[in-house]
Write an enzyme that holds these catalytic residues in place. Structure first.
Site, PDB file in Angstrom:
ATOM      1  N   GLY A  18       0.828  -1.340   0.029  1.00 41.01           N
ATOM      2  CA  GLY A  18      -0.178  -0.094  -0.009  1.00 41.01           C
ATOM      3  C   GLY A  18       1.087   1.190  -0.035  1.00 41.01           C
ATOM      4  N   GLY A  19       0.257   2.392   0.180  1.00 45.20           N
ATOM      5  CA  GLY A  19       0.816   3.491   0.080  1.00 45.20           C
ATOM      6  C   GLY A  19       2.012   3.669   1.270  1.00 45.20           C
ATOM      7  N   ASP A 127     -10.610   7.133   8.899  1.00 42.64           N
ATOM      8  CA  ASP A 127     -10.268   6.301   7.668  1.00 42.64           C
ATOM      9  C   ASP A 127     -11.088   5.113   7.567  1.00 42.64           C
ATOM     10  OD1 ASP A 127      -9.465   6.259   4.918  1.00 42.64           O
ATOM     11  OD2 ASP A 127      -7.308   5.381   5.610  1.00 42.64           O
TER      12      ASP A 127
END
Length: 347
Positions: A18-19, A127
């Site tokens: 992921g980021g 989130d």
């Protein structure tokens, strides 16, 4: 065998990326078990601050995925968590398409339980989305969801560096008020994201706007009471949402889809085991033929005697190893950034 970080965690194979970094399956030599390890190269203060925030969350709850420990070495840091084998709610929709109202109600109920506990600890997740709802591989049995990724979570009274003009979170799930400069974190923003998340699970896709959601729920012939709750959760005005996660959960139980007297029927939906088989040289007991007790070098072997993360608060390489203090030093820098934010807010 694989690379050992922090004298304890041996990287086995990558599970995803992921980021914020790569998630590996790792063998914990101290505890003789496999864990998921998110490994990050600390190239900037923002990623370091995310790491510090996620490590700071220690909420013990059946529906919250809590980090197990951390280690730092050279230019990298990692933190570990239990391996959750069923993928995410986003994976489930990808495998099966729109979920039934019963499935959606059960997952939303567990999410609201998690949020009730998190908000009770003075935290806002910021989130919530299908990709962060991780599932055990329960097949067609009753599902178990755990809320993950606290990298941008914040406390209700945490000072900010500045009044940002951009949204914090994921567009499409972030509440409208979070786009306003100077927005103060509010648990009701998580409720908005929960509503949009549950709507996506029910419809098989995320509505572009809240207005589109109302139309989509009618077209999907969703149960009236469930539709009303999802619309309340995703209201543009936070004052029109349920007061808190407990109130939202009470409304969910009034739909009759979950709670006392309901029965579970998975239908055709199954939560598959998404974790790949172990690579050659590994078995369920760890490194093949080693009974899980072999560490790659003397430095790692020595560190196995270090206190557990729950007792000592961290896991570190011996000081004599090259670059051993780089990871902890980076974390200290992250804490310094938070302190700086506090001072700037005060001044």
């Amino acid at each position: 065998m694989g690379e050992v970080l922090g004298g304890r965690y041996e990287l086995v194979d990558p599970l995803g990326e992921g980021g914020a970094g790569v998630v590996w399956r790792a063998w914990d030599h101290r505890e003789a078990r496999y864990v998921a390890a998110k490994v990050m190269r600390q190239a900037d203060a923002a990623s370091l601050l995310r790491f510090v925030r996620e490590q700071a969350v220690r909420v013990e709850h059946p529906h919250v995925l809590t980090p197990l420990g951390w280690a730092g070495e050279d230019e990298r840091v990692l933190f570990t968590m239990p391996i959750v084998r069923g993928g995410s709610a986003a994976t489930l929709v990808g495998d099966h398409g729109p979920l039934s109202p019963t499935w959606v109600a059960v997952l939303l109920d567990q999410l609201l339980l998690a949020l009730e506990r998190i908000h009770g600890e003075g935290l806002v997740h910021r989130d919530v989305k299908p990709a962060n709802l991780l599932l055990d591989a329960t097949g067609r049995d009753y599902p178990r969801m755990r809320l993950a990724d606290f990298g941008i979570a914040t406390t209700l009274d945490q000072p900010r560096l500045t009044h940002v003009s951009h949204v914090v979170g994921t567009v499409g799930y972030a509440a409208p008020e979070t786009f306003s400069p100077g927005w103060d974190p509010d648990p009701r923003a998580d409720l908005f994201a929960a509503g949009m998340t549950a709507s996506e699970l029910l419809l098989g896709e995320r509505p572009d706007t809240v207005g589109d959601l109302a139309v989509a729920l009618v077209r999907a012939e969703a149960p009236v009471q469930l539709s009303a709750l999802l619309l309340d959760l995703s209201s543009r005005d936070p004052d029109d949402r349920p007061a808190d996660a407990a109130a939202a959960r009470a409304a969910l139980h009034r739909t009759g889809l979950v709670g006392e007297g309901t029965t579970w029927d998975a239908g055709e939906v199954e939560v598959f085991d998404q974790v790949p088989p172990l690579p050659p040289g590994w078995d369920e007991e760890g490194p093949a033929g080693s009974a899980g007790a072999v560490v790659s070098d003397d430095r790692a072997r020595e560190n196995l005697a270090a206190p557990d993360a729950e007792e000592a608060g961290d896991v570190q390489s011996p000081a004599r190893a090259s670059g051993a203090w780089a990871g902890p030093a980076l974390l200290v820098l992250g804490l310094a950034l938070i302190l700086l934010a506090t001072l700037i807010a005060i001044l």
